[in-house]
Enzyme design. Structure first.
Site, short mmCIF file in Angstrom:
data_model
loop_
_atom_site.label_atom_id
_atom_site.label_comp_id
_atom_site.label_asym_id
_atom_site.label_seq_id
_atom_site.Cartn_x
_atom_site.Cartn_y
_atom_site.Cartn_z
N TYR A 89 9.77 40.47 -57.61
CA TYR A 89 10.93 40.01 -56.84
C TYR A 89 10.46 39.31 -55.56
CZ TYR A 89 15.09 40.42 -53.83
OH TYR A 89 16.14 40.16 -52.97
N SER A 147 14.37 36.50 -48.86
CA SER A 147 14.16 37.91 -48.52
C SER A 147 12.91 38.05 -47.68
CB SER A 147 14.02 38.75 -49.79
OG SER A 147 13.65 40.09 -49.47
#
Length: 242
Positions: free
Chosen positions: A151, A137
């Site tokens: 995250y 990501s």
């Protein structure tokens, strides 16, 4: 060489788009999913419609036995040539100080432990010419303050996993790369409590919009293809300029 690819989290979002894209590119597909049987059946039907073999298996990637079962199912199709490590979760968006320890553990378990377990199985079974693509990501370098720093931290670990594994497996002729999507229009935002996040985020994305799953699937397909034969250890950012 017949292409046999395992995809985790293959019933929705980036995983589903990748399964469809790879099937049209000539891959036979074994994909895991958590619970949406109808969505998995739809993806499987599209794989078959593309003239390829496919198998869908419920699989919790944090469970070593279920991971082994998924790779065993792929072995029934032939020798493994590709892995797309995609199954991932977020948790409710909010300040770091309010992070629930259970949410933290779940994010780490799925997004890191699951990736490691799947990469282990792939590395044990792959031969020269095979490739792994980890879905990371853009959060790994942006940090996601005020949203989900944990995250982002786990996705940074995904990048490190990619770098290290690429170097370890290179002598065997196995390539390992990652894609780092930005804000992509999938239902993962619903699970974080903000289904409208892709639209709200558009104003801070240089290209002025969220990305689509197919745009990530295209990059994954390239990284698995012979066109990327000299590419390993790369993290390909696909984030609209973020």
């Amino acid at each position: 060489m017949n292409s046999i690819t395992v995809i985790t989290g293959g019933s929705r979002g980036i995983g589903a788009a990748t399964a469809r894209r790879l099937a049209h590119a000539g891959h036979d597909i074994a994909f895991g999913y958590r619970r949406d049987h109808a969505a998995a059946a739809a993806v499987l039907a599209d794989i078959h419609a593309a003239g390829r073999r496919g198998v869908a298996l419920p699989a919790d990637t944090t469970d070593p036995d279920q991971v082994t079962a998924l790779f065993d199912a792929a072995a029934d199709l032939g020798d493994l040539t590709g892995l797309v490590n995609n199954a991932g979760v977020t948790s409710p968006i909010g300040p770091f100080v309010d992070l629930d320890p259970d949410h933290l553990r779940h994010v780490v378990d799925v997004n890191l432990i699951g990736y490691v377990l799947c990469a282990q199985q792939a590395a044990r079974r792959m031969n020269a010419g095979a490739a792994i693509v980890n879905v990371s990501s853009a959060a790994a370098t942006l940090g996601s303050p005020g949203e989900y720093i944990h995250y982002a931290a786990v996705k940074a670990a995904t990048d490190t996993l990619t770098t290290g594994l690429a170097k370890e497996l290179a002598p065997r002729g196995i390539r390992v790369n990652a894609v780092a999507p930005g804000v992509i229009r999938t239902d993962i935002h619903t699970s974080s409590g903000q289904p409208d996040r892709p639209d709200r985020a558009a104003t801070r994305i240089p290209l002025g919009r969220a990305g689509e799953p197919d745009e990530i699937a295209g990059a994954i397909a390239w990284l698995l293809s012979p066109d990327a034969s000299y590419t390993t250890g790369a993290v390909l950012r696909i984030a609209g300029g973020l």
